[in-house]
Design a protein around this motif. Sequence first.
Motif, PDB file in Angstrom:
ATOM      1  N   GLY A 189       0.806  -1.220   0.000  1.00 49.06           N
ATOM      2  CA  GLY A 189       0.000   0.000   0.000  1.00 49.06           C
ATOM      3  C   GLY A 189       0.832   1.260   0.000  1.00 49.06           C
ATOM      4  O   GLY A 189       0.606   2.181  -0.802  1.00 49.06           O
ATOM      5  N   TYR A 190       1.807   1.319   0.893  1.00 46.83           N
ATOM      6  CA  TYR A 190       2.625   2.532   0.967  1.00 46.83           C
ATOM      7  C   TYR A 190       3.547   2.679  -0.243  1.00 46.83           C
ATOM      8  O   TYR A 190       3.874   3.799  -0.647  1.00 46.83           O
TER       9      TYR A 190
ATOM     10  N   ARG B 296      -6.374   5.621   4.629  1.00 43.47           N
ATOM     11  CA  ARG B 296      -5.713   6.641   3.796  1.00 43.47           C
ATOM     12  C   ARG B 296      -5.953   6.373   2.315  1.00 43.47           C
ATOM     13  O   ARG B 296      -6.233   7.309   1.538  1.00 43.47           O
ATOM     14  N   LEU B 297      -5.857   5.111   1.903  1.00 39.02           N
ATOM     15  CA  LEU B 297      -6.075   4.763   0.499  1.00 39.02           C
ATOM     16  C   LEU B 297      -7.507   5.088   0.071  1.00 39.02           C
ATOM     17  O   LEU B 297      -7.741   5.634  -1.020  1.00 39.02           O
TER      18      LEU B 297
ATOM     19  N   TYR C   1     -13.656   8.722  -0.669  1.00 38.18           N
ATOM     20  CA  TYR C   1     -14.628   8.165   0.260  1.00 38.18           C
ATOM     21  C   TYR C   1     -14.522   8.821   1.631  1.00 38.18           C
ATOM     22  O   TYR C   1     -13.444   9.289   2.035  1.00 38.18           O
ATOM     23  N   ARG C   2     -15.644   8.808   2.333  1.00 36.83           N
ATOM     24  CA  ARG C   2     -15.660   9.207   3.737  1.00 36.83           C
ATOM     25  C   ARG C   2     -15.503   7.924   4.553  1.00 36.83           C
ATOM     26  O   ARG C   2     -16.282   6.989   4.390  1.00 36.83           O
TER      27      ARG C   2
ATOM     28  N   ALA D 260      -9.214  -0.490  -4.040  1.00 41.36           N
ATOM     29  CA  ALA D 260     -10.118   0.480  -4.654  1.00 41.36           C
ATOM     30  C   ALA D 260     -11.077  -0.194  -5.623  1.00 41.36           C
ATOM     31  O   ALA D 260     -12.285   0.101  -5.644  1.00 41.36           O
ATOM     32  N   LEU D 261     -10.559  -1.101  -6.442  1.00 36.55           N
ATOM     33  CA  LEU D 261     -11.407  -1.795  -7.412  1.00 36.55           C
ATOM     34  C   LEU D 261     -12.449  -2.664  -6.716  1.00 36.55           C
ATOM     35  O   LEU D 261     -13.612  -2.718  -7.133  1.00 36.55           O
TER      36      LEU D 261
END
Length: 712
Positions: free
Chosen positions: A353-354, A599-600, A606-607, A692-693
């Motif tokens: 992720g990072y 964070r992503l 998104y909230r 995300a997908l």
Amino acid sequence: MNAVLKHLELLVLEDNPADADLLSELLEETGARNWTLTVAPTLASGLERLAAKRFDAALLDLHLPDSAGLETAGKVLAAYPRLPVLVLSGIDDEATAMQAVQMGAQDFLIKGRFDGPLLLRAVRYAVEREQAEENLVLKTVLLESITSALSAFLRHGDWREASGVICSSAMQLTGSPCGLVGVMSEPGCLRLLSLQGMETLEEKDSPLTVQWLRTLEQTGCIEMRSLDNLLGHVIAESETVLSNDPSKDPHSHGTPPGHLRLRCFLATPILHRDGAIGLIALANRPGGYSGADRHTVEVLAGMAAVLYDSYQRQQHESSLEAQLRQSQKMEAVGRLAGGVAHDFNNVLTCILGYSDLMIDTLRPEDPLRRDAEQIKKAAERAASLTRQLLLFSRRQVVQPKPLDINSVVSNLQKMLSRLVREDIRLVIETAKDLWLVKADAGQIEQVVMNLVVNSRDAIEESGTISIGTRCVTLAEQDTELRVGWKPGRYVVLEVKDTGKGMDEAVKARLFEPFFTTKEEGKGTGLGLATVYGIVNQCAGYIWVESAPGAGATFQIFLPRMASDAVLAKASAAPAAEARGTETLLLVEDEEMVRDLAARLLRSRGYRVLEASEGGEALLLCENHPGKIDLMVTDVVMPRMNGRELVERLTPLRPDMKVLYLSGYTEDTTILQSVLKKGTPFLHKPFTAEGLALKVREVLATKAGAAGGNSQG
């Protein structure tokens, strides 16, 4: 000690017969009769007698026809360092006396200045002191040897390794140049566990002896057609044989032609329960063997018997528990693999992720971008290894989907190239327009890799491994000779090699768990068993063709899916489109993963509401005034797992969709219960794009289709 000195064998190296006779007379004057004098007039003849017979002490004149001065003592002491030597000299030279003692002589006597009692006392003192020192060293080394043998056995449970330690210890403690430890594997056959020191004898012995030794080393067995010989007598009578003149021993005639010439011999049985199961044998010690040597070897044989008994007990227990261990082994490995994977997948999720976040913020020309991409590649490779580990332990979450086998083979091509050796050619030929099958992509990857590794190990030198795919239709007559097969349309995955092949006996056991033809430590015997299990799970079949020297061909038949089946297209959508403004509830007990995922998701618009465990998630849902469109929750959490959380929240928020996250669960039934048809799931580790997908995919489904409100 007096019992040991009942009779003294003394060697006198003296060229003057009058001096030799005087020594005999002086000893006779003492009235003692427990001694025998053997006279050698030269150094050469004295060394010959020492080689042929064991003496308790030597009385040495420094001036002999073939040697003079301290050099004479030096040669004797160098050849026989354990022999007590008393130097005789006609010259009162304190310096020479000191040098002789420093070289190892026990005493220095001036001719004409000692009487019989003094001479006898000096000899006895020298012998007693040497024996006391020898006994101390012997006990120390013997204890070290026993400890070493026990340590070797406890470390590996290897009876053969422990036997080697015992054999070398017996040789060291007795000064023997060669020795062996053997057990009777069958009547008339002494199986050698250790054979040492034979190489030192080849140059001196006849070509026939060399040939006999070579045969001994190759077969690892001494054939004893009869027990009427030195070795056989030890086994048959369960008693020690000590012979310092084997040519006169009634049992020595049993040695075969070319056998090592025996100058002296010591063998002790290894006693187990009612009889001898083996022996320790030593030969050709300079000067022969003593009672102390016999005692030493008998102690070591006793130790060998204890270790053998322990070894037999272990083998018996292993045999009785083999079935239980096999069933528990996979479970134990699975728990270990899962425990590692659980924490490891969380770490990999953060690394992936990072690294994605770094790549997104760096320009293409920035040199740091390439570093970040390399970090991501390394993490992806580690994630692949973790997936393989879970497949091995059969604890990976299985999600069969429409799958193109060609894409699996194509994605694995680079990894497979690294997997095989440089002298092996890898050929991949896939068919066009291949039908789809319903399978888990990760499991099919494991099938391909296991088959390629099996082929690689079957190729001893250079060779070729071919991987191919094709579509086939099996008619009724095609399945008649294949028990349990059904006619139909199949996708065939074929792995073929030019290796050593297999005979029918090996083929019959090929897919048995823990069966392997590889040498110890080279294979687990689980690779092909795993392949078999995966193929069965996919309702497929395996066909193997092989013969010794003709290589092997493995064909995997997987049923074709319905003609209207299509591959999922969600993964093809660009990550840039996977955005939204909905409200998400993220429930994850691992802080690093939770912070990263939040964070992503926020970076995609998104909230995000965050909760570290189920109770906190319940409070958030009760107190949040607005709609929560999707809950992203870990499956395994303390106090309340993901399934239980969904059950608690369904009455409160029936329209909230659910996406499960997990890298592993100690009870895969939890996952299987939540992964009902249509239930969204994302396996850790995941990338930014993957998360995300998947979130966008779940949010895009119709109400209720995600299965979030169907968990009961």
